[in-house]
Design an enzyme around this catalytic site. Structure first.
Site, PDB file in Angstrom:
ATOM      1  N   LYS A  74       0.865  -1.180   0.000  1.00  0.00           N
ATOM      2  CA  LYS A  74       0.000   0.000   0.000  1.00  0.00           C
ATOM      3  C   LYS A  74       0.902   1.231   0.000  1.00  0.00           C
ATOM      4  O   LYS A  74       1.913   1.255   0.725  1.00  0.00           O
ATOM      5  CB  LYS A  74      -0.890  -0.022   1.244  1.00  0.00           C
ATOM      6  CG  LYS A  74      -1.882   1.124   1.327  1.00  0.00           C
ATOM      7  CD  LYS A  74      -2.814   0.963   2.536  1.00  0.00           C
ATOM      8  CE  LYS A  74      -3.845   2.064   2.631  1.00  0.00           C
ATOM      9  NZ  LYS A  74      -4.757   1.898   3.783  1.00  0.00           N
ATOM     10  N   SER A 149      -9.764   2.054   2.824  1.00  0.00           N
ATOM     11  CA  SER A 149      -8.868   2.786   1.968  1.00  0.00           C
ATOM     12  C   SER A 149      -7.862   1.917   1.202  1.00  0.00           C
ATOM     13  O   SER A 149      -7.272   2.384   0.234  1.00  0.00           O
ATOM     14  CB  SER A 149      -8.094   3.798   2.815  1.00  0.00           C
ATOM     15  OG  SER A 149      -7.268   3.135   3.766  1.00  0.00           O
ATOM     16  N   SER A 173      -9.987  -0.386   7.053  1.00  0.00           N
ATOM     17  CA  SER A 173      -9.401  -0.335   5.700  1.00  0.00           C
ATOM     18  C   SER A 173      -8.680  -1.571   5.209  1.00  0.00           C
ATOM     19  O   SER A 173      -8.286  -1.622   4.048  1.00  0.00           O
ATOM     20  CB  SER A 173      -8.456   0.853   5.594  1.00  0.00           C
ATOM     21  OG  SER A 173      -9.210   2.013   5.414  1.00  0.00           O
TER      22      SER A 173
HETATM   23  N1  GLN Z   1     -13.339   4.395   6.386  1.00  0.00           N
HETATM   24  C1  GLN Z   1     -12.652   4.821   7.544  1.00  0.00           C
HETATM   25  C2  GLN Z   1     -12.199   6.254   7.381  1.00  0.00           C
HETATM   26  O1  GLN Z   1     -12.487   6.820   6.391  1.00  0.00           O
HETATM   27  C3  GLN Z   1     -11.507   3.911   7.849  1.00  0.00           C
HETATM   28  C4  GLN Z   1     -10.313   4.165   7.017  1.00  0.00           C
HETATM   29  C5  GLN Z   1      -9.145   3.334   7.432  1.00  0.00           C
HETATM   30  O2  GLN Z   1      -9.287   2.313   8.089  1.00  0.00           O
HETATM   31  N2  GLN Z   1      -7.967   3.802   7.049  1.00  0.00           N
HETATM   32  O3  GLN Z   1     -11.545   6.794   8.210  1.00  0.00           O
END
Ligand code: GLN
Length: 485
Positions: A74, A149, A173
């Protein structure tokens, strides 16, 4: 070759039926023809150099089970040889002088880096639509988001562009994109995997982990990724573990907690159907279902969306145009340089969160929002401890719906936040959680859209979660299905 498990690839490499170079070339060719926008940076020359080193190690028997196996990271993990953008214009040209601990550990095991993967900007999002570099398509249905994400990570494994990838999970995410792309992912207990070199979003929540085709593959990867790191002050002082050790334990007598709050009116019927079918499969494996309650589940959304932005506003203050990253070209004085740099470098969602974060931390509002959210966070953690007196593992959906359409919810932050309902509380409590493919929902008439089953364990119970997931995957074949090329 691209459909094989890590164990199979490892056996082929070690018996010299395939070389690390051939394997890397095979995946690079697939990446080259892919139209998913999953990869942000590839550098075949560099990849093949690493593969050549792996081949030498394999030749002189100086290898681990992962030597020669390709992996992609990532783009939130910093890398010496590849750019690390965090999906942001702010870091569009940034290359780090060092590797993140995760990258270093997997590199030392002999894994070969295929490149860097698209993600929501600074990992803020649930659909990968917040990336400065454009959205990623879901390989099962190219009109759908891949989740986020870690959307590039999940899409890459699902499309068999990489047999293994890294992701990060702050509020879901790893689990949510894994669910939406029909792959397996695990978010470890907070502190298991070093955050050193992982570009920070919300430091008390951020946790790296592996994503791959199966629980067995994730176990192998996690064993190499996890471990104490003195460069991360919240790293857990625990001995290294072999997370594959319990994979074959049988599940007779396992008590599965099924939280009432995870099956409420917000849950889509197609997702519920697939998840309930998976629970029934577990009963066939000898487990029993226990009705449990996690009463503060609903409060996880407001608590998370106060705490995460608060930490983000602090973490992202380092991007000021002085030290590294984007700097505005035109400005008259220092203050204007800061302002323009940040206005140009950050996307809408990131700016929104910095504003929310600065607000909830400000004098006069701190007690009402931030402190209150921290108290709720504690209650949520206590709910889980109460639940674990009645069961060994908790199961439910990962996401209330299958992947939504590209473009949908793109301008509606709250709609995105609500979709995180089943993943946020695990993160707030710091518990390990997994997503395991368990079927398909309706989605669009043109494409299948995968459903993920969530497994939540108590602290440090990753080996148990992987065992529970592996036994299901031995009995079912959802994890073996793949989208059309
Ligand atoms: N969807 C969540 C957010 O927007 C989690 C994102 C994540 O786990 N990085 O913060």
């Amino acid at each position: 070759m691209h459909t094989k498990s890590l164990k199979q690839l490892s056996a082929l490499l070690q018996s010299r039926q395939v070389s690390a170079t051939e394997l890397a070339q095979h995946f690079l060719a697939r990446i080259d023809t892919s139209d998913l926008n999953a990869f942000l940076h590839v550098d075949p020359e560099l990849t093949l150099q690493q593969a050549a080193v792996a081949d030498q190690r394999l030749a002189c028997e100086d290898h681990t089970a992962l030597t020669g196996i390709p992996i992609a990271h990532k783009d939130i993990f910093v890398t010496r040889d590849w750019r690390a953008t965090a999906g942001s214009r702010m870091l569009a040209n940034y290359t780090s002088p060092f590797d993140a601990t995760v990258v270093e550990r997997l590199g030392k095991a002999g894994m070969v880096t295929l490149g860097k993967l698209n993600c929501d900007e600074f990992a803020m999002g649930s659909s990968n639509q917040n990336s400065f570099f454009g959205p990623v398509r879901n390989p099962w249905d190219k009109n759908a988001i891949p989740g986020g994400s870690s959307g590039g990570s999940a899409a890459a494994v699902a499309a068999r562009l990489a047999p293994a990838v890294t992701g990060t999970d702050t509020g879901g995410s790893i689990r949510q994109p894994a669910a939406m792309c029909g792959i397996t992912g695990i978010k470890p207990t907070y502190g298991r995997v070093s955050r050193f070199g992982m570009i920070a979003f919300a430091s008390s929540l951020d946790q790296g982990g592996p994503m791959a085709q199966s629980a067995e593959d994730c176990a192998l990867l996690l064993s190499a990724m996890a471990g104490f790191d003195e460069r991360d002050s919240t790293s857990l002082q625990r001995p290294d573990e072999d997370f594959s050790r319990d994979l074959n334990n049988d599940l007779r007598g396992l008590r599965i907690g099924v939280p009432r709050e995870y099956f409420g009116p917000g849950l889509a019927a197609d997702v519920e159907l697939a998840v309930r079918a998976a629970l029934a499969d577990y009963e066939k494996l000898g487990a029993t279902l226990v009705d449990i309650s996690l009463p503060n589940t609903e409060l996880s959304i407001p608590a998370y969306y106060v705490i995460a932005p608060a930490e983000a506003s602090s973490n992202l203050s380092r991007f000021d145009g002085v030290r590294y990253g984007h700097r505005a070209e035109k400005y008259s004085d220092l203050t204007e340089m800061y302002k323009r740099t940040r206005a140009e470098g950050f996307g809408e969602e990131v700016k929104l969160r910095i504003l929310v974060g600065a607000y909830v931390l400000s004098h006069g509002y701190f007690d009402a929002y931030y402190l209150k959210a921290q108290k709720i966070r504690r209650l949520i953690a206590q709910d889980f401890q109460q639940a674990f007196t009645q069961c060994d593992v908790i199961m439910g959906p990962v996401s209330p719906t299958v992947a939504w359409n590209l473009g949908e919810k793109a301008d509606d932050p709250v709609a995105n936040y609500l979709a995180d309902i089943y993943t946020l509380s695990t993160s707030l409590a710091g518990l390990p959680g997994m997503s395991v493919p368990c079927g398909f929902g309706q989605g669009d008439i043109n494409g299948k859209r995968p459903v993920g089953l969530q497994l939540i364990g108590n602290y440090f119970e990753e080996a148990k979660l992987l065992n529970i997931a592996h036994q299901y995957q031995q009995a079912t074949s959802w994890h073996l299905m793949q989208p059309a090329d």
